[in-house]
Design a protein around this motif. Structure first.
Motif, PDB file in Angstrom:
ATOM      1  N   LEU A 150       0.830  -1.208   0.000  1.00 29.34           N
ATOM      2  CA  LEU A 150       0.000   0.000   0.000  1.00 29.34           C
ATOM      3  C   LEU A 150       0.864   1.258   0.000  1.00 29.34           C
ATOM      4  O   LEU A 150       0.544   2.247  -0.662  1.00 29.34           O
ATOM      5  N   ARG A 151       1.961   1.211   0.765  1.00 25.20           N
ATOM      6  CA  ARG A 151       2.864   2.359   0.779  1.00 25.20           C
ATOM      7  C   ARG A 151       3.480   2.594  -0.601  1.00 25.20           C
ATOM      8  O   ARG A 151       3.581   3.733  -1.060  1.00 25.20           O
ATOM      9  N   VAL A 152       3.870   1.515  -1.270  1.00 29.66           N
ATOM     10  CA  VAL A 152       4.423   1.640  -2.614  1.00 29.66           C
ATOM     11  C   VAL A 152       3.369   2.191  -3.571  1.00 29.66           C
ATOM     12  O   VAL A 152       3.648   3.083  -4.393  1.00 29.66           O
ATOM     13  N   LEU A 153       2.133   1.683  -3.470  1.00 32.68           N
ATOM     14  CA  LEU A 153       1.062   2.149  -4.341  1.00 32.68           C
ATOM     15  C   LEU A 153       0.769   3.623  -4.112  1.00 32.68           C
ATOM     16  O   LEU A 153       0.536   4.382  -5.070  1.00 32.68           O
ATOM     17  N   ALA A 154       0.798   4.050  -2.864  1.00 33.67           N
ATOM     18  CA  ALA A 154       0.571   5.467  -2.560  1.00 33.67           C
ATOM     19  C   ALA A 154       1.680   6.338  -3.136  1.00 33.67           C
ATOM     20  O   ALA A 154       1.426   7.436  -3.657  1.00 33.67           O
ATOM     21  N   ASP A 155       2.932   5.847  -3.070  1.00 30.95           N
ATOM     22  CA  ASP A 155       4.049   6.608  -3.625  1.00 30.95           C
ATOM     23  C   ASP A 155       3.943   6.731  -5.140  1.00 30.95           C
ATOM     24  O   ASP A 155       4.168   7.805  -5.708  1.00 30.95           O
ATOM     25  N   GLU A 156       3.626   5.620  -5.792  1.00 29.29           N
ATOM     26  CA  GLU A 156       3.626   5.619  -7.248  1.00 29.29           C
ATOM     27  C   GLU A 156       2.420   6.351  -7.829  1.00 29.29           C
ATOM     28  O   GLU A 156       2.502   6.936  -8.903  1.00 29.29           O
ATOM     29  N   SER A 157       1.292   6.302  -7.114  1.00 27.05           N
ATOM     30  CA  SER A 157       0.086   6.963  -7.627  1.00 27.05           C
ATOM     31  C   SER A 157      -0.028   8.410  -7.167  1.00 27.05           C
ATOM     32  O   SER A 157      -0.825   9.178  -7.722  1.00 27.05           O
ATOM     33  N   GLY A 158       0.765   8.791  -6.149  1.00 26.43           N
ATOM     34  CA  GLY A 158       0.672  10.148  -5.618  1.00 26.43           C
ATOM     35  C   GLY A 158      -0.612  10.410  -4.849  1.00 26.43           C
ATOM     36  O   GLY A 158      -1.002  11.560  -4.656  1.00 26.43           O
ATOM     37  N   THR A 159      -1.275   9.336  -4.389  1.00 24.10           N
ATOM     38  CA  THR A 159      -2.537   9.464  -3.655  1.00 24.10           C
ATOM     39  C   THR A 159      -2.237   9.601  -2.176  1.00 24.10           C
ATOM     40  O   THR A 159      -1.902   8.616  -1.500  1.00 24.10           O
ATOM     41  N   GLY A 160      -2.363  10.807  -1.659  1.00 20.75           N
ATOM     42  CA  GLY A 160      -2.004  11.058  -0.272  1.00 20.75           C
ATOM     43  C   GLY A 160      -2.896  10.371   0.732  1.00 20.75           C
ATOM     44  O   GLY A 160      -2.425   9.864   1.757  1.00 20.75           O
ATOM     45  N   TRP A 161      -4.206  10.297   0.453  1.00 17.27           N
ATOM     46  CA  TRP A 161      -5.125   9.706   1.431  1.00 17.27           C
ATOM     47  C   TRP A 161      -4.879   8.222   1.638  1.00 17.27           C
ATOM     48  O   TRP A 161      -5.211   7.660   2.687  1.00 17.27           O
ATOM     49  N   MET A 162      -4.273   7.572   0.659  1.00 16.70           N
ATOM     50  CA  MET A 162      -4.011   6.135   0.777  1.00 16.70           C
ATOM     51  C   MET A 162      -2.979   5.838   1.860  1.00 16.70           C
ATOM     52  O   MET A 162      -2.934   4.727   2.411  1.00 16.70           O
ATOM     53  N   ARG A 163      -2.159   6.834   2.197  1.00 14.92           N
ATOM     54  CA  ARG A 163      -1.138   6.618   3.217  1.00 14.92           C
ATOM     55  C   ARG A 163      -1.748   6.344   4.592  1.00 14.92           C
ATOM     56  O   ARG A 163      -1.119   5.699   5.427  1.00 14.92           O
ATOM     57  N   TRP A 164      -2.946   6.812   4.824  1.00 18.61           N
ATOM     58  CA  TRP A 164      -3.591   6.580   6.110  1.00 18.61           C
ATOM     59  C   TRP A 164      -3.895   5.105   6.344  1.00 18.61           C
ATOM     60  O   TRP A 164      -4.094   4.689   7.498  1.00 18.61           O
ATOM     61  N   PHE A 165      -3.925   4.287   5.290  1.00 16.90           N
ATOM     62  CA  PHE A 165      -4.274   2.874   5.424  1.00 16.90           C
ATOM     63  C   PHE A 165      -3.043   1.979   5.581  1.00 16.90           C
ATOM     64  O   PHE A 165      -3.197   0.758   5.679  1.00 16.90           O
ATOM     65  N   SER A 166      -1.855   2.545   5.606  1.00 13.52           N
ATOM     66  CA  SER A 166      -0.633   1.757   5.772  1.00 13.52           C
ATOM     67  C   SER A 166       0.220   2.353   6.889  1.00 13.52           C
ATOM     68  O   SER A 166       0.721   3.478   6.758  1.00 13.52           O
ATOM     69  N   PRO A 167       0.429   1.617   7.994  1.00 11.88           N
ATOM     70  CA  PRO A 167       1.301   2.134   9.060  1.00 11.88           C
ATOM     71  C   PRO A 167       2.717   2.437   8.591  1.00 11.88           C
ATOM     72  O   PRO A 167       3.389   3.286   9.179  1.00 11.88           O
ATOM     73  N   LEU A 168       3.165   1.768   7.539  1.00 12.42           N
ATOM     74  CA  LEU A 168       4.502   2.036   7.015  1.00 12.42           C
ATOM     75  C   LEU A 168       4.558   3.342   6.236  1.00 12.42           C
ATOM     76  O   LEU A 168       5.647   3.828   5.921  1.00 12.42           O
ATOM     77  N   ALA A 169       3.394   3.904   5.900  1.00 10.21           N
ATOM     78  CA  ALA A 169       3.340   5.177   5.181  1.00 10.21           C
ATOM     79  C   ALA A 169       2.968   6.336   6.098  1.00 10.21           C
ATOM     80  O   ALA A 169       2.951   7.488   5.647  1.00 10.21           O
ATOM     81  N   TRP A 170       2.666   6.063   7.365  1.00 11.18           N
ATOM     82  CA  TRP A 170       2.308   7.150   8.277  1.00 11.18           C
ATOM     83  C   TRP A 170       3.467   8.125   8.459  1.00 11.18           C
ATOM     84  O   TRP A 170       3.252   9.303   8.726  1.00 11.18           O
ATOM     85  N   ARG A 171       4.686   7.635   8.327  1.00  8.19           N
ATOM     86  CA  ARG A 171       5.851   8.518   8.439  1.00  8.19           C
ATOM     87  C   ARG A 171       5.769   9.653   7.417  1.00  8.19           C
ATOM     88  O   ARG A 171       6.154  10.794   7.711  1.00  8.19           O
TER      89      ARG A 171
END
Length: 474
Positions: A150-171
């Motif tokens: 999910l963190r990778v998908l959020a990075d590649e798509s540029g979708t900021g709200w998706m980061r809330w669904f991955s603890p590894l992207a909360w940073r």
């Protein structure tokens, strides 16, 4: 580089030292905190229920909620101590590196704490769904992998709200050393509490020893087992396959990141000076020596976990049953140690081969392909040392198996942070990982010989002690 972006995410601009630290080292800390949280929680919560300890606790009058709350609190405390250590170390480094700040030191620490707490809560939730600790652990590790995806998908798509669904992207919501925003830290901590509350709701409606998912602990298949060694090999197949897939995927990912390493570690750059304190040599040599520490670490952890099964089987009485049917202690010990050595050697060879193949698709200069393979495989003596220490602990003091994990933790710390903290060279060399041969120049066999001797001596001490001590001492 696509591979680097895949592993670490997007590097904040302008790429100062603090941003680089939380981007690279912070990624490893988040993954390690998540793995630590999963193993601690599943062990303390569901495995104790499988072993009958929770039933004993309830029988002597402890509260109904203690089997759920106690593991969560203890695990949260362990993660909090890890985060505290991160904050203290980064705060101390502000005296040495002017670009580092005190607020920036504690936002990565908060991110590590939140990630660990989230996977503790997820583990507690899944422990209510599954019927056995092994299934809960496996499903939660799948969740850890899903969070990474999910963190990778959020990075590649540029979708900021998706980061809330991955603890590894909360940073990335906090932006350590950039914005240092504390609000997402508080919101994410509240999410962790909410997940624990959901786990509590499921716990109140679950019958002891059961779960909400179907029971898949038994099978109608019949095995035609030919001896004790065959039985151990068959029992190890599933776990070995999982470790092989993990090691191969990690090595392939790291190899794919090698394409622009010469430009990234150019002498005089901020990144080059930072990595230069952690490893010596050319950019290719620095890069591969650091990455092989991580890949070999996976193999060392797999080997230590396999050795620990001797302790776990002894605690559950399986060793007594095997001894009762005529299997000697020497055979029990030697067979388990041999299985560990064969599995670990295979994983090491697999890691070196995959890393070399992936590196060769991106980088060929400065003996990159040969170094990728040799740097990995030549760490076999360090792996032998780890196995020997683990077997020695099993033989002498099985209740103190935590010593093995402490030695592994020091090995990683000394290699990654010893140069940054300016530890003496002898202290950095007290590591089971990072000692390897090079395809260029004269090889230094002394560290490898010492590690091999430690492995042989540890195995011998463990065998002698295992044959003489009382089995009930585990």
């Amino acid at each position: 580089m696509p591979g680097t972006r895949l592993l670490y995410g997007v590097l904040p601009l302008p790429g100062r030292i603090g941003q680089l630290v939380q981007w690279e080292t912070g990624t490893y800390l988040l993954l390690c905190a998540g793995l630590m949280a999963v193993l601690l929680t599943c062990r303390a919560m569901r495995a104790d229920e499988d072993d009958g300890l929770v039933e004993l606790q309830l029988a002597v009058g402890i509260g109904r909620w203690a089997p759920l709350v106690a593991p969560v609190v203890v695990s949260w405390g362990a993660i909090a101590m890890l985060a505290l250590g991160v904050g203290v170390i980064l705060t101390g480094l502000t005296q040495l590196v002017t670009e580092l700040t005190v607020p920036g030191a504690w936002t990565p620490a908060g991110s590590v704490a939140n990630a660990g707490w989230a996977f503790i809560a997820l583990s507690a939730l899944i422990c209510q769904l599954c019927r056995q600790a092994v299934h809960a652990r496996g499903l939660t590790l799948v969740g850890l992998s899903g969070a990474f995806a999910l963190r990778v998908l959020a990075d590649e798509s540029g979708t900021g709200w998706m980061r809330w669904f991955s603890p590894l992207a909360w940073r990335d919501l906090v932006y350590p050393y950039t914005n240092d925003d504390p609000v997402p830290l508080a919101v994410c901590a509240a999410i962790c509490v909410a997940l624990v509350a959901i786990a509590g709701a499921l716990y109140t409606r679950r019958e002891y020893g059961t779960g909400y998912l179907p029971d898949r602990s038994t099978s109608a298949r019949r095995w035609h087992v030919r001896g004790y060694t065959d039985l151990l090999a068959r029992l190890a197949v599933h776990g070995s396959a999982i470790w092989a897939a993990t090691v191969a995927a990690t090595s392939a990912l790291f190899g794919a990141m090698a394409g622009g390493i010469a430009e990234l570690l150019v002498p005089g750059s901020a990144t080059g000076s930072y990595v230069g304190k952690m490893a010596e040599g050319s950019p290719v040599e620095q890069y591969l020596s650091l990455l092989t520490i991580v890949t070999v670490l996976l193999v060392v952890v797999a080997a230590a976990q396999r050795v620990n099964t001797l302790v776990l089987r002894e605690r559950t009485g399986l060793i007594d049953l095997k001894s009762a049917v005529g299997i000697s202690r020497t055979r029990l010990f030697v067979t388990q140690g041999g299985m560990v050595l064969v599995e670990a050697t295979g994983l090491l060879m697999l890691s070196g081969g995959v890393l070399a193949a992936a590196t060769g698709s991106q980088l060929t200069e400065d003996h990159a392909v040969a170094r990728a393979f040799v740097f990995t495989v030549s760490q076999l003596p360090g792996l032998l040392a780890a196995i020997g220490i683990a077997l020695a602990v099993v033989g002498v003091a099985p209740r103190r198996f935590g010593i093995v994990w402490a030695v592994i933790a020091w090995s990683v710390f000394a290699r990654f942070f010893g140069g940054l903290l300016e530890l003496p060279r002898w202290a950095r060399n007290l590591s089971m990982m990072g000692h390897h041969l090079d395809v260029v120049g004269d090889p230094d066999w002394v560290p490898l010989a010492v590690q091999a001797a430690v492995g042989v001596a540890g195995t011998a001490v463990g065998l002698v002690a295992y044959r003489r001590r009382d089995l009930s001492s585990a």
